[in-house]
Scaffold this motif. Structure first.
Motif, PDB file in Angstrom:
ATOM      1  N   MET A 105      90.193   3.005 -18.041  1.00 58.74           N
ATOM      2  CA  MET A 105      88.870   3.369 -17.530  1.00 58.74           C
ATOM      3  C   MET A 105      88.446   4.803 -17.839  1.00 58.74           C
ATOM      4  O   MET A 105      87.265   5.030 -18.098  1.00 58.74           O
ATOM      5  N   PRO A 106      89.350   5.791 -17.874  1.00 56.38           N
ATOM      6  CA  PRO A 106      88.879   7.140 -18.227  1.00 56.38           C
ATOM      7  C   PRO A 106      88.227   7.197 -19.608  1.00 56.38           C
ATOM      8  O   PRO A 106      87.213   7.870 -19.794  1.00 56.38           O
ATOM      9  N   ILE A 107      88.787   6.479 -20.578  1.00 59.90           N
ATOM     10  CA  ILE A 107      88.212   6.468 -21.918  1.00 59.90           C
ATOM     11  C   ILE A 107      86.904   5.686 -21.915  1.00 59.90           C
ATOM     12  O   ILE A 107      85.919   6.097 -22.547  1.00 59.90           O
ATOM     13  N   VAL A 108      86.865   4.573 -21.217  1.00 60.40           N
ATOM     14  CA  VAL A 108      85.634   3.785 -21.123  1.00 60.40           C
ATOM     15  C   VAL A 108      84.537   4.615 -20.452  1.00 60.40           C
ATOM     16  O   VAL A 108      83.403   4.640 -20.927  1.00 60.40           O
TER      17      VAL A 108
ATOM     18  N   ALA B 113      89.864   1.210  -8.534  1.00 58.68           N
ATOM     19  CA  ALA B 113      90.285  -0.178  -8.705  1.00 58.68           C
ATOM     20  C   ALA B 113      89.347  -0.874  -9.673  1.00 58.68           C
ATOM     21  O   ALA B 113      88.185  -0.506  -9.805  1.00 58.68           O
ATOM     22  N   GLU B 114      89.877  -1.859 -10.338  1.00 56.44           N
ATOM     23  CA  GLU B 114      89.084  -2.628 -11.292  1.00 56.44           C
ATOM     24  C   GLU B 114      88.146  -3.559 -10.527  1.00 56.44           C
ATOM     25  O   GLU B 114      88.582  -4.326  -9.681  1.00 56.44           O
ATOM     26  N   PRO B 115      86.839  -3.482 -10.800  1.00 60.12           N
ATOM     27  CA  PRO B 115      85.925  -4.425 -10.155  1.00 60.12           C
ATOM     28  C   PRO B 115      86.294  -5.856 -10.540  1.00 60.12           C
ATOM     29  O   PRO B 115      86.746  -6.106 -11.660  1.00 60.12           O
ATOM     30  N   GLU B 116      86.109  -6.773  -9.626  1.00 57.89           N
ATOM     31  CA  GLU B 116      86.454  -8.163  -9.882  1.00 57.89           C
ATOM     32  C   GLU B 116      85.715  -8.686 -11.107  1.00 57.89           C
ATOM     33  O   GLU B 116      84.517  -8.495 -11.255  1.00 57.89           O
TER      34      GLU B 116
ATOM     35  N   TRP C  32      91.363  -2.711 -18.199  1.00 53.48           N
ATOM     36  CA  TRP C  32      92.474  -2.305 -17.353  1.00 53.48           C
ATOM     37  C   TRP C  32      92.181  -0.932 -16.755  1.00 53.48           C
ATOM     38  O   TRP C  32      91.634  -0.045 -17.429  1.00 53.48           O
ATOM     39  N   PRO C  33      92.546  -0.707 -15.509  1.00 50.23           N
ATOM     40  CA  PRO C  33      92.288   0.589 -14.862  1.00 50.23           C
ATOM     41  C   PRO C  33      92.818   1.784 -15.652  1.00 50.23           C
ATOM     42  O   PRO C  33      92.175   2.828 -15.689  1.00 50.23           O
ATOM     43  N   VAL C  34      93.952   1.644 -16.317  1.00 47.82           N
ATOM     44  CA  VAL C  34      94.513   2.751 -17.097  1.00 47.82           C
ATOM     45  C   VAL C  34      93.576   3.156 -18.235  1.00 47.82           C
ATOM     46  O   VAL C  34      93.592   4.303 -18.676  1.00 47.82           O
TER      47      VAL C  34
END
Length: 87
Positions: free
Chosen positions: A19-22, A7-10, A15-17
């Motif tokens: 996050m793998p690249i980040v 989940a995305e931290p507040e 965007w969560p989608v």
């Protein structure tokens, strides 16, 4: 695929989608090729892909060809921002 946050931290602006690249980028973001300029500035060229490959492997991270394209886009945007270009 890269393990990522569930989940995305507040207040976190990714965007969560994405996050793998980040996650992949943050695991190797110290591997820049740079040039020091005479006026003291630094020119950020891009990531050292040999070091990126080792960093991802050592972190047990794999990315698909589509992920690699997104990773390269993130790299180009980061280099542009680091070089003072906004836009």
């Amino acid at each position: 695929m890269i393990a990522s946050l569930e989940a995305e931290p507040e207040g976190f602006g990714v965007w969560p989608v994405n996050m793998p690249i980040v996650d992949a980028f943050l695991s190797v973001c110290s591997q820049w090729r740079t040039t020091g300029l005479a006026d003291g500035r630094v020119l950020w060229h891009g990531l050292d892909y040999t070091a990126v490959k080792v960093g991802l492997e050592q972190g047990d991270l794999t990315i698909s060809p589509a992920d690699w394209s997104a990773f390269r886009l993130m790299e180009r945007v980061a280099a542009s921002a680091l070089n003072g270009n906004r836009g």
